[in-house]
Write a protein that holds these residues in place. Sequence first.
Motif, PDB file in Angstrom:
ATOM      1  N   TRP A 282      35.913  41.333  42.221  1.00 57.26           N
ATOM      2  CA  TRP A 282      36.718  42.548  41.488  1.00 57.26           C
ATOM      3  C   TRP A 282      36.750  41.809  39.697  1.00 57.26           C
ATOM      4  O   TRP A 282      37.389  41.014  39.602  1.00 57.26           O
ATOM      5  CB  TRP A 282      38.375  42.381  41.812  1.00 57.26           C
ATOM      6  N   VAL A 283      36.546  42.830  38.509  1.00 58.27           N
ATOM      7  CA  VAL A 283      35.956  42.031  37.274  1.00 58.27           C
ATOM      8  C   VAL A 283      36.999  43.371  36.739  1.00 58.27           C
ATOM      9  O   VAL A 283      37.517  44.248  37.266  1.00 58.27           O
ATOM     10  CB  VAL A 283      34.661  42.071  36.727  1.00 58.27           C
TER      11      VAL A 283
ATOM     12  N   GLN B  56      35.989  45.438  33.826  1.00 66.21           N
ATOM     13  CA  GLN B  56      35.209  45.969  33.682  1.00 66.21           C
ATOM     14  C   GLN B  56      34.930  46.360  32.595  1.00 66.21           C
ATOM     15  O   GLN B  56      34.142  46.334  31.168  1.00 66.21           O
ATOM     16  CB  GLN B  56      34.643  47.783  34.810  1.00 66.21           C
TER      17      GLN B  56
ATOM     18  N   HIS C 277      40.958  56.442  41.021  1.00 70.31           N
ATOM     19  CA  HIS C 277      41.855  57.334  41.324  1.00 70.31           C
ATOM     20  C   HIS C 277      43.288  56.416  39.933  1.00 70.31           C
ATOM     21  O   HIS C 277      43.998  57.318  39.103  1.00 70.31           O
ATOM     22  CB  HIS C 277      42.305  58.726  41.882  1.00 70.31           C
TER      23      HIS C 277
ATOM     24  N   GLU D 208      31.121  64.175  42.810  1.00 66.66           N
ATOM     25  CA  GLU D 208      30.287  64.176  41.495  1.00 66.66           C
ATOM     26  C   GLU D 208      30.024  64.027  40.824  1.00 66.66           C
ATOM     27  O   GLU D 208      29.138  64.435  39.495  1.00 66.66           O
ATOM     28  CB  GLU D 208      31.630  65.899  40.819  1.00 66.66           C
ATOM     29  N   GLN D 209      29.358  62.700  41.040  1.00 63.84           N
ATOM     30  CA  GLN D 209      28.357  62.116  40.117  1.00 63.84           C
ATOM     31  C   GLN D 209      27.247  62.694  39.436  1.00 63.84           C
ATOM     32  O   GLN D 209      26.853  62.024  38.626  1.00 63.84           O
ATOM     33  CB  GLN D 209      27.982  60.308  41.271  1.00 63.84           C
TER      34      GLN D 209
ATOM     35  N   TRP E  29      33.023  59.071  36.811  1.00 62.61           N
ATOM     36  CA  TRP E  29      33.960  59.250  35.846  1.00 62.61           C
ATOM     37  C   TRP E  29      34.503  58.547  34.930  1.00 62.61           C
ATOM     38  O   TRP E  29      34.503  58.507  33.804  1.00 62.61           O
ATOM     39  CB  TRP E  29      35.054  60.009  35.492  1.00 62.61           C
ATOM     40  N   ASN E  30      35.159  57.455  35.661  1.00 61.22           N
ATOM     41  CA  ASN E  30      36.025  55.827  34.845  1.00 61.22           C
ATOM     42  C   ASN E  30      35.012  55.752  33.741  1.00 61.22           C
ATOM     43  O   ASN E  30      35.232  55.516  32.814  1.00 61.22           O
ATOM     44  CB  ASN E  30      36.611  55.832  35.143  1.00 61.22           C
ATOM     45  N   SER E  31      33.728  55.026  34.980  1.00 60.94           N
ATOM     46  CA  SER E  31      32.631  54.155  33.806  1.00 60.94           C
ATOM     47  C   SER E  31      32.099  54.637  32.982  1.00 60.94           C
ATOM     48  O   SER E  31      32.235  54.384  31.603  1.00 60.94           O
ATOM     49  CB  SER E  31      31.546  54.343  35.108  1.00 60.94           C
TER      50      SER E  31
ATOM     51  N   GLU F 145      34.574  55.120  30.103  1.00 63.20           N
ATOM     52  CA  GLU F 145      34.486  53.227  29.668  1.00 63.20           C
ATOM     53  C   GLU F 145      33.085  53.018  29.391  1.00 63.20           C
ATOM     54  O   GLU F 145      33.462  52.355  27.671  1.00 63.20           O
ATOM     55  CB  GLU F 145      34.675  52.687  30.865  1.00 63.20           C
TER      56      GLU F 145
ATOM     57  N   ARG G 294      30.252  45.186  45.137  1.00 58.14           N
ATOM     58  CA  ARG G 294      30.735  45.112  46.460  1.00 58.14           C
ATOM     59  C   ARG G 294      30.493  44.600  47.569  1.00 58.14           C
ATOM     60  O   ARG G 294      31.652  44.259  48.130  1.00 58.14           O
ATOM     61  CB  ARG G 294      32.090  46.390  46.082  1.00 58.14           C
TER      62      ARG G 294
ATOM     63  N   ILE H  73      43.690  53.550  39.010  1.00 57.62           N
ATOM     64  CA  ILE H  73      43.345  53.262  37.192  1.00 57.62           C
ATOM     65  C   ILE H  73      43.743  54.398  35.825  1.00 57.62           C
ATOM     66  O   ILE H  73      44.795  53.570  35.312  1.00 57.62           O
ATOM     67  CB  ILE H  73      41.965  52.816  37.283  1.00 57.62           C
TER      68      ILE H  73
ATOM     69  N   HIS I 274      26.399  54.114  38.240  1.00 57.01           N
ATOM     70  CA  HIS I 274      26.849  55.339  39.764  1.00 57.01           C
ATOM     71  C   HIS I 274      27.454  56.467  38.480  1.00 57.01           C
ATOM     72  O   HIS I 274      27.282  57.520  40.043  1.00 57.01           O
ATOM     73  CB  HIS I 274      27.657  54.884  40.496  1.00 57.01           C
TER      74      HIS I 274
ATOM     75  N   SER J 104      33.921  51.678  42.755  1.00 51.82           N
ATOM     76  CA  SER J 104      34.810  50.813  43.415  1.00 51.82           C
ATOM     77  C   SER J 104      34.274  50.975  44.823  1.00 51.82           C
ATOM     78  O   SER J 104      35.318  50.582  46.131  1.00 51.82           O
ATOM     79  CB  SER J 104      36.216  50.896  43.238  1.00 51.82           C
ATOM     80  N   GLN J 105      33.593  52.121  45.599  1.00 49.48           N
ATOM     81  CA  GLN J 105      33.464  52.395  46.407  1.00 49.48           C
ATOM     82  C   GLN J 105      31.828  53.035  47.247  1.00 49.48           C
ATOM     83  O   GLN J 105      32.022  53.176  47.610  1.00 49.48           O
ATOM     84  CB  GLN J 105      34.314  53.869  47.297  1.00 49.48           C
TER      85      GLN J 105
HETATM   86  O1  LIG Z   1      35.000  45.208  39.485  1.00 47.52           O
HETATM   87  C1  LIG Z   1      35.896  46.650  38.826  1.00 47.52           C
HETATM   88  C2  LIG Z   1      35.130  47.354  40.012  1.00 47.52           C
HETATM   89  C3  LIG Z   1      35.790  48.654  39.237  1.00 47.52           C
HETATM   90  N1  LIG Z   1      36.913  48.287  38.417  1.00 47.52           N
HETATM   91  C4  LIG Z   1      37.287  49.534  37.791  1.00 47.52           C
HETATM   92  O2  LIG Z   1      37.257  50.658  38.877  1.00 47.52           O
HETATM   93  C5  LIG Z   1      36.899  51.992  38.386  1.00 47.52           C
HETATM   94  C6  LIG Z   1      36.023  52.425  38.904  1.00 47.52           C
HETATM   95  O3  LIG Z   1      35.835  54.042  38.895  1.00 47.52           O
HETATM   96  P1  LIG Z   1      34.460  54.811  38.223  1.00 47.52           P
HETATM   97  O4  LIG Z   1      33.572  54.588  37.551  1.00 47.52           O
HETATM   98  O5  LIG Z   1      34.964  56.095  38.379  1.00 47.52           O
HETATM   99  O6  LIG Z   1      34.125  54.772  40.037  1.00 47.52           O
HETATM  100  P2  LIG Z   1      34.482  55.705  41.209  1.00 47.52           P
HETATM  101  O7  LIG Z   1      35.352  53.945  41.673  1.00 47.52           O
HETATM  102  O8  LIG Z   1      33.557  55.544  42.779  1.00 47.52           O
HETATM  103  O9  LIG Z   1      35.433  56.886  41.078  1.00 47.52           O
HETATM  104  C7  LIG Z   1      35.436  57.821  42.027  1.00 47.52           C
HETATM  105  O10 LIG Z   1      36.405  58.291  41.568  1.00 47.52           O
HETATM  106  C8  LIG Z   1      36.042  58.972  39.935  1.00 47.52           C
HETATM  107  C9  LIG Z   1      37.134  59.660  39.471  1.00 47.52           C
HETATM  108  O11 LIG Z   1      37.844  60.772  39.718  1.00 47.52           O
HETATM  109  C10 LIG Z   1      34.902  59.526  40.746  1.00 47.52           C
HETATM  110  O12 LIG Z   1      34.601  59.981  38.700  1.00 47.52           O
HETATM  111  C11 LIG Z   1      34.305  58.653  41.182  1.00 47.52           C
HETATM  112  O13 LIG Z   1      33.175  60.191  41.401  1.00 47.52           O
HETATM  113  C12 LIG Z   1      34.129  58.500  42.603  1.00 47.52           C
HETATM  114  O14 LIG Z   1      33.628  58.324  42.855  1.00 47.52           O
HETATM  115  C13 LIG Z   1      36.849  52.119  36.384  1.00 47.52           C
HETATM  116  O15 LIG Z   1      37.893  51.932  36.236  1.00 47.52           O
HETATM  117  C14 LIG Z   1      36.514  50.764  36.884  1.00 47.52           C
HETATM  118  O16 LIG Z   1      36.233  49.774  35.281  1.00 47.52           O
HETATM  119  C15 LIG Z   1      36.491  47.262  37.878  1.00 47.52           C
HETATM  120  O17 LIG Z   1      37.525  47.136  37.303  1.00 47.52           O
HETATM  121  N2  LIG Z   1      36.428  46.276  38.672  1.00 47.52           N
END
Ligand SMILES: O=c1ccn([C@@H]2O[C@H](COP(=O)(O)OP(=O)(O)O[C@H]3O[C@H](CO)[C@@H](O)[C@H](O)[C@H]3O)[C@@H](O)[C@H]2O)c(=O)[nH]1
Length: 485
Positions: A354-355, A357, A35, A396-397, A375-377, A380, A334, A37, A372, A306-307
């Motif tokens: 932490w990378v 991504q 959230h 909501e994945q 939404w950010n992934s 991206e 992780r 980022i 997974h 991230s989680q």
């Molecule tokens: O080593 C790492 C791990 C993660 N990221 C970044 O961390 C963010 C992770 O976001 P996301 O891919 O959305 O995964 P979650 O951390 O699981 O996100 C939570 O938040 C999202 C946005 O609300 C929801 O879509 C997901 O379901 C919820 O789990 C992204 O920008 C990644 O690029 C890094 O840069 N480096």
Amino acid sequence: MGTEVVAAAATAAEVIPTGGPVCHAVLFPFMSKGHTIPMLHLARLFLRRQISLTIFTTPANRPFITASLPASAAASIVELPFPHDIPEIPAGVESTDKLPSVDSLFPHFALATERIRPDFESALENLRPWPSFMVSDGFLWWTEDSAEKFGIPRLVFHGMSNHAASVSRAVAGDRLLFGPESDDELIAVTRFPGVRVCKSDFEETARTPDPEGPFYDFVMKAFGAPSRSYGYVMNSFHEFEPVFADHLNALGKQKYYSVGPLCLAEVDDVCNDKKEVVLAAKPAWIQWLDEKLWEGKSVLYVAFGSQAEISEEQLEEIARGLEDSEVTFLWVIRKGGGGLEERMKGRGMIVGEWVDQRGILGHVSVGGFLSHCGWNSVMEGVCAGVPMLAWPMMAEQPLNARMVAEEVNVGIRVEGSGRTGFVRRGALENAVRELMAGEKGKEVRRNAKEYAKKARKAMEEGNGSSWKTLNLLIDELSNKKEDAR
Ligand SMILES: O=c1ccn([C@@H]2O[C@H](COP(=O)(O)OP(=O)(O)O[C@H]3O[C@H](CO)[C@@H](O)[C@H](O)[C@H]3O)[C@@H](O)[C@H]2O)c(=O)[nH]1
């Protein structure tokens, strides 16, 4: 808890782009990397438009925020103490990725944030210049009351897609999850022809007629009442999900502003830190990707956000599936996975840190993304033009995975994956082979590259749909016209 507000902005000095600030805005991200980022990317877009910012956070989250912003940003960071007396939350944990178990502790964590409210309001009251508007995460529902109390227009930052927001509302409104269907049986979402979901795509609370418990309490607080906020900021672009974006905007008085993909905000920045990036030593995994480029290998990037919590048994099955597929992979783990690193040497690289991504996805060696579907992934992956293997796990994945594999066709669903699913090595092997070398893989790769172009166009300064939408929003809120650029 005292109003021990530490206003700090020493390094985030008052370097404001030419012409002085257009206005001042408050940002308050939820304490979760997924959230925070994208909201910091939004911060960059505001800074670029000469809007000065005050960003609220808690002490342990401050370093991440400081490191993510350009050094010269016209942004002040204000720390508010995170509540320390929550029995379920270990002392010092101020971000969801640090929780011993996100699955069980998330609602306690999210509900606890409401205790920050008195400090937040004391800080707001003293803020100068007075903010023209506030953007705060939807998970910080109580900020709506604070904004209202001080007459500050508030925008809800929604980390999810227009698709997930529309489909969830439609499913709840039409009570589609209480029928006789089994958990995995497809149910037509009548408001959206062709869209089908199943019960297991949704959280337990959504499919239980009389839910109760902390997660339900959180959902009711965050989403239970009609919002009184000004509108919603969506990390998406109209061209990616026009039907769903238009649907939300036709619903009622609040507008949904698609201003993303926010991850592209770093591309042409206000900041001048590109030089630093170039000069910084490349991390081992980027050097490894460089080597793969020389070897002519296409790499599958494997990361679950991230989680995510993944059992040792499932990690082992992933390892076997990757081995059997004979793909070259870069896997970011992780938690857990002890011993895999050594065993997988030569076949792939495993990273436990932490990378960056976005940097990995942008590397030319990367030809696929096992994700997974946070939404950010998804955004991206799309922006990098990298096709996905969709393996949703929570939140909501599952809906995002449907978006990826069924709506926009930029990925392939991993068979057996889902909220409670267990993926067998053979299913993963087949999916990997299909993505990296099969016909379907070629199709989704083509589509991903097309959407990457559209994403860039949407964010293009001047004419991009997202660029214009954000300008419109700022104009509405600040009553100042953007100079013709
Ligand atoms: O080593 C790492 C791990 C993660 N990221 C970044 O961390 C963010 C992770 O976001 P996301 O891919 O959305 O995964 P979650 O951390 O699981 O996100 C939570 O938040 C999202 C946005 O609300 C929801 O879509 C997901 O379901 C919820 O789990 C992204 O920008 C990644 O690029 C890094 O840069 N480096």
